[in-house]
Write a protein that holds these residues in place. Structure first.
Motif, PDB file in Angstrom:
ATOM      1  N   ASN A  65       0.827  -1.209   0.000  1.00  0.00           N
ATOM      2  CA  ASN A  65       0.000   0.000   0.000  1.00  0.00           C
ATOM      3  C   ASN A  65       0.860   1.258   0.000  1.00  0.00           C
ATOM      4  O   ASN A  65       0.526   2.241  -0.671  1.00  0.00           O
ATOM      5  CB  ASN A  65      -0.976  -0.011   1.175  1.00  0.00           C
ATOM      6  N   LYS A  66       1.994   1.246   0.717  1.00  0.00           N
ATOM      7  CA  LYS A  66       2.912   2.395   0.691  1.00  0.00           C
ATOM      8  C   LYS A  66       3.466   2.593  -0.718  1.00  0.00           C
ATOM      9  O   LYS A  66       3.564   3.720  -1.195  1.00  0.00           O
ATOM     10  CB  LYS A  66       4.062   2.191   1.680  1.00  0.00           C
ATOM     11  N   ALA A  67       3.843   1.499  -1.353  1.00  0.00           N
ATOM     12  CA  ALA A  67       4.365   1.594  -2.719  1.00  0.00           C
ATOM     13  C   ALA A  67       3.312   2.170  -3.650  1.00  0.00           C
ATOM     14  O   ALA A  67       3.605   3.030  -4.490  1.00  0.00           O
ATOM     15  CB  ALA A  67       4.808   0.209  -3.211  1.00  0.00           C
ATOM     16  N   LEU A  68       2.072   1.726  -3.481  1.00  0.00           N
ATOM     17  CA  LEU A  68       0.995   2.186  -4.367  1.00  0.00           C
ATOM     18  C   LEU A  68       0.558   3.618  -4.067  1.00  0.00           C
ATOM     19  O   LEU A  68       0.030   4.288  -4.947  1.00  0.00           O
ATOM     20  CB  LEU A  68      -0.184   1.216  -4.299  1.00  0.00           C
ATOM     21  N   GLU A  69       0.804   4.107  -2.855  1.00  0.00           N
ATOM     22  CA  GLU A  69       0.559   5.524  -2.565  1.00  0.00           C
ATOM     23  C   GLU A  69       1.497   6.387  -3.406  1.00  0.00           C
ATOM     24  O   GLU A  69       1.119   7.457  -3.869  1.00  0.00           O
ATOM     25  CB  GLU A  69       0.802   5.828  -1.081  1.00  0.00           C
ATOM     26  N   ILE A  70       2.722   5.910  -3.589  1.00  0.00           N
ATOM     27  CA  ILE A  70       3.723   6.652  -4.365  1.00  0.00           C
ATOM     28  C   ILE A  70       3.457   6.505  -5.857  1.00  0.00           C
ATOM     29  O   ILE A  70       3.551   7.459  -6.615  1.00  0.00           O
ATOM     30  CB  ILE A  70       5.143   6.152  -4.019  1.00  0.00           C
ATOM     31  N   SER A  71       3.130   5.289  -6.259  1.00  0.00           N
ATOM     32  CA  SER A  71       2.936   4.992  -7.683  1.00  0.00           C
ATOM     33  C   SER A  71       1.744   4.044  -7.848  1.00  0.00           C
ATOM     34  O   SER A  71       1.924   2.821  -7.888  1.00  0.00           O
ATOM     35  CB  SER A  71       4.213   4.371  -8.250  1.00  0.00           C
ATOM     36  N   PRO A  72       0.519   4.603  -7.953  1.00  0.00           N
ATOM     37  CA  PRO A  72      -0.690   3.774  -7.997  1.00  0.00           C
ATOM     38  C   PRO A  72      -0.739   2.754  -9.134  1.00  0.00           C
ATOM     39  O   PRO A  72      -1.417   1.744  -9.015  1.00  0.00           O
ATOM     40  CB  PRO A  72      -1.818   4.804  -8.146  1.00  0.00           C
ATOM     41  N   ASP A  73      -0.020   3.001 -10.209  1.00  0.00           N
ATOM     42  CA  ASP A  73      -0.062   2.102 -11.358  1.00  0.00           C
ATOM     43  C   ASP A  73       1.083   1.095 -11.382  1.00  0.00           C
ATOM     44  O   ASP A  73       1.274   0.413 -12.385  1.00  0.00           O
ATOM     45  CB  ASP A  73      -0.039   2.916 -12.662  1.00  0.00           C
ATOM     46  N   HIS A  74       1.835   1.003 -10.295  1.00  0.00           N
ATOM     47  CA  HIS A  74       2.990   0.092 -10.268  1.00  0.00           C
ATOM     48  C   HIS A  74       2.495  -1.341 -10.425  1.00  0.00           C
ATOM     49  O   HIS A  74       1.814  -1.892  -9.564  1.00  0.00           O
ATOM     50  CB  HIS A  74       3.772   0.271  -8.965  1.00  0.00           C
ATOM     51  N   GLU A  75       2.838  -1.936 -11.537  1.00  0.00           N
ATOM     52  CA  GLU A  75       2.285  -3.237 -11.921  1.00  0.00           C
ATOM     53  C   GLU A  75       2.642  -4.359 -10.943  1.00  0.00           C
ATOM     54  O   GLU A  75       1.781  -5.142 -10.529  1.00  0.00           O
ATOM     55  CB  GLU A  75       2.783  -3.592 -13.324  1.00  0.00           C
ATOM     56  N   PHE A  76       3.905  -4.445 -10.535  1.00  0.00           N
ATOM     57  CA  PHE A  76       4.335  -5.543  -9.674  1.00  0.00           C
ATOM     58  C   PHE A  76       3.742  -5.416  -8.269  1.00  0.00           C
ATOM     59  O   PHE A  76       3.360  -6.410  -7.653  1.00  0.00           O
ATOM     60  CB  PHE A  76       5.868  -5.599  -9.630  1.00  0.00           C
ATOM     61  N   ALA A  77       3.633  -4.186  -7.765  1.00  0.00           N
ATOM     62  CA  ALA A  77       3.009  -3.972  -6.448  1.00  0.00           C
ATOM     63  C   ALA A  77       1.532  -4.339  -6.506  1.00  0.00           C
ATOM     64  O   ALA A  77       1.012  -5.018  -5.610  1.00  0.00           O
ATOM     65  CB  ALA A  77       3.195  -2.522  -6.004  1.00  0.00           C
ATOM     66  N   ASN A  78       0.848  -3.907  -7.553  1.00  0.00           N
ATOM     67  CA  ASN A  78      -0.569  -4.247  -7.715  1.00  0.00           C
ATOM     68  C   ASN A  78      -0.771  -5.753  -7.844  1.00  0.00           C
ATOM     69  O   ASN A  78      -1.693  -6.317  -7.255  1.00  0.00           O
ATOM     70  CB  ASN A  78      -1.163  -3.532  -8.939  1.00  0.00           C
ATOM     71  N   LEU A  79       0.096  -6.407  -8.592  1.00  0.00           N
ATOM     72  CA  LEU A  79       0.001  -7.852  -8.771  1.00  0.00           C
ATOM     73  C   LEU A  79       0.139  -8.569  -7.428  1.00  0.00           C
ATOM     74  O   LEU A  79      -0.676  -9.427  -7.088  1.00  0.00           O
ATOM     75  CB  LEU A  79       1.083  -8.341  -9.738  1.00  0.00           C
ATOM     76  N   ASN A  80       1.151  -8.201  -6.663  1.00  0.00           N
ATOM     77  CA  ASN A  80       1.376  -8.861  -5.380  1.00  0.00           C
ATOM     78  C   ASN A  80       0.249  -8.586  -4.394  1.00  0.00           C
ATOM     79  O   ASN A  80      -0.184  -9.497  -3.681  1.00  0.00           O
ATOM     80  CB  ASN A  80       2.728  -8.457  -4.794  1.00  0.00           C
ATOM     81  N   LEU A  81      -0.253  -7.365  -4.375  1.00  0.00           N
ATOM     82  CA  LEU A  81      -1.375  -7.055  -3.497  1.00  0.00           C
ATOM     83  C   LEU A  81      -2.606  -7.852  -3.917  1.00  0.00           C
ATOM     84  O   LEU A  81      -3.311  -8.420  -3.081  1.00  0.00           O
ATOM     85  CB  LEU A  81      -1.670  -5.550  -3.511  1.00  0.00           C
ATOM     86  N   GLY A  82      -2.840  -7.948  -5.203  1.00  0.00           N
ATOM     87  CA  GLY A  82      -3.961  -8.730  -5.716  1.00  0.00           C
ATOM     88  C   GLY A  82      -3.852 -10.202  -5.343  1.00  0.00           C
ATOM     89  O   GLY A  82      -4.846 -10.830  -4.958  1.00  0.00           O
ATOM     90  N   LEU A  83      -2.651 -10.744  -5.408  1.00  0.00           N
ATOM     91  CA  LEU A  83      -2.456 -12.145  -5.045  1.00  0.00           C
ATOM     92  C   LEU A  83      -2.720 -12.376  -3.563  1.00  0.00           C
ATOM     93  O   LEU A  83      -3.331 -13.381  -3.193  1.00  0.00           O
ATOM     94  CB  LEU A  83      -1.028 -12.595  -5.400  1.00  0.00           C
ATOM     95  N   ILE A  84      -2.287 -11.441  -2.721  1.00  0.00           N
ATOM     96  CA  ILE A  84      -2.562 -11.563  -1.282  1.00  0.00           C
ATOM     97  C   ILE A  84      -4.056 -11.504  -1.030  1.00  0.00           C
ATOM     98  O   ILE A  84      -4.614 -12.338  -0.310  1.00  0.00           O
ATOM     99  CB  ILE A  84      -1.843 -10.446  -0.477  1.00  0.00           C
ATOM    100  N   LEU A  85      -4.719 -10.527  -1.648  1.00  0.00           N
ATOM    101  CA  LEU A  85      -6.167 -10.364  -1.423  1.00  0.00           C
ATOM    102  C   LEU A  85      -6.938 -11.569  -1.955  1.00  0.00           C
ATOM    103  O   LEU A  85      -7.894 -12.031  -1.319  1.00  0.00           O
ATOM    104  CB  LEU A  85      -6.655  -9.073  -2.068  1.00  0.00           C
ATOM    105  N   PHE A  86      -6.511 -12.099  -3.091  1.00  0.00           N
ATOM    106  CA  PHE A  86      -7.170 -13.275  -3.655  1.00  0.00           C
ATOM    107  C   PHE A  86      -7.027 -14.477  -2.717  1.00  0.00           C
ATOM    108  O   PHE A  86      -7.979 -15.207  -2.471  1.00  0.00           O
ATOM    109  CB  PHE A  86      -6.585 -13.609  -5.038  1.00  0.00           C
ATOM    110  N   GLU A  87      -5.819 -14.635  -2.195  1.00  0.00           N
ATOM    111  CA  GLU A  87      -5.543 -15.754  -1.299  1.00  0.00           C
ATOM    112  C   GLU A  87      -6.334 -15.632   0.024  1.00  0.00           C
ATOM    113  O   GLU A  87      -6.784 -16.618   0.570  1.00  0.00           O
ATOM    114  CB  GLU A  87      -4.045 -15.800  -0.999  1.00  0.00           C
ATOM    115  N   GLU A  88      -6.487 -14.396   0.484  1.00  0.00           N
ATOM    116  CA  GLU A  88      -7.190 -14.150   1.755  1.00  0.00           C
ATOM    117  C   GLU A  88      -8.706 -14.206   1.589  1.00  0.00           C
ATOM    118  O   GLU A  88      -9.423 -14.468   2.550  1.00  0.00           O
ATOM    119  CB  GLU A  88      -6.791 -12.788   2.343  1.00  0.00           C
ATOM    120  N   LYS A  89      -9.182 -13.908   0.401  1.00  0.00           N
ATOM    121  CA  LYS A  89     -10.618 -13.841   0.062  1.00  0.00           C
ATOM    122  C   LYS A  89     -11.382 -13.155   1.159  1.00  0.00           C
ATOM    123  O   LYS A  89     -12.317 -13.531   1.723  1.00  0.00           O
ATOM    124  CB  LYS A  89     -11.180 -15.205  -0.267  1.00  0.00           C
TER     125      LYS A  89
END
Length: 89
Positions: A65-89
């Motif tokens: 989330n800190k990384a995405l505050e700096i760069s909201p479109d950062h692909e690798f940060a978004n991917l990793n956050l998405g994977l965590i959220l998907f896994e946590e459901k």
């Protein structure tokens, strides 16, 4: 050697350590770089990767989330956050 060049070498070394699964060593370098406030988005993102590998998903989410505050479109940060959220459901 300039600080910028040394920081870049350190960052690249941390990536190699992650690839070799030497997570503690990589984290040490990334924490040092974070304190210098260099490569911020990348440092936060790869620190999060280290936390994911250590099953520390709450801390990983905070870092991403800190990384995405700096760069909201950062692909690798978004991917990793998405994977965590998907896994946590």
């Amino acid at each position: 050697m300039s600080n910028k060049n040394q920081n870049e070498l350190d960052f690249n070394e941390s990536l190699e350590l992650i690839k070799k699964n030497k997570i503690e060593d990589a984290e040490e370098i990334l924490e040092r770089l974070k304190n210098k406030r260099v490569f911020e988005v990348e440092v936060f993102t790869y620190l999060a990767v280290c936390k994911i590998k250590k099953e520390q998903k709450i801390k990983a989410t905070e870092l991403l989330n800190k990384a995405l505050e700096i760069s909201p479109d950062h692909e690798f940060a978004n991917l990793n956050l998405g994977l965590i959220l998907f896994e946590e459901k």
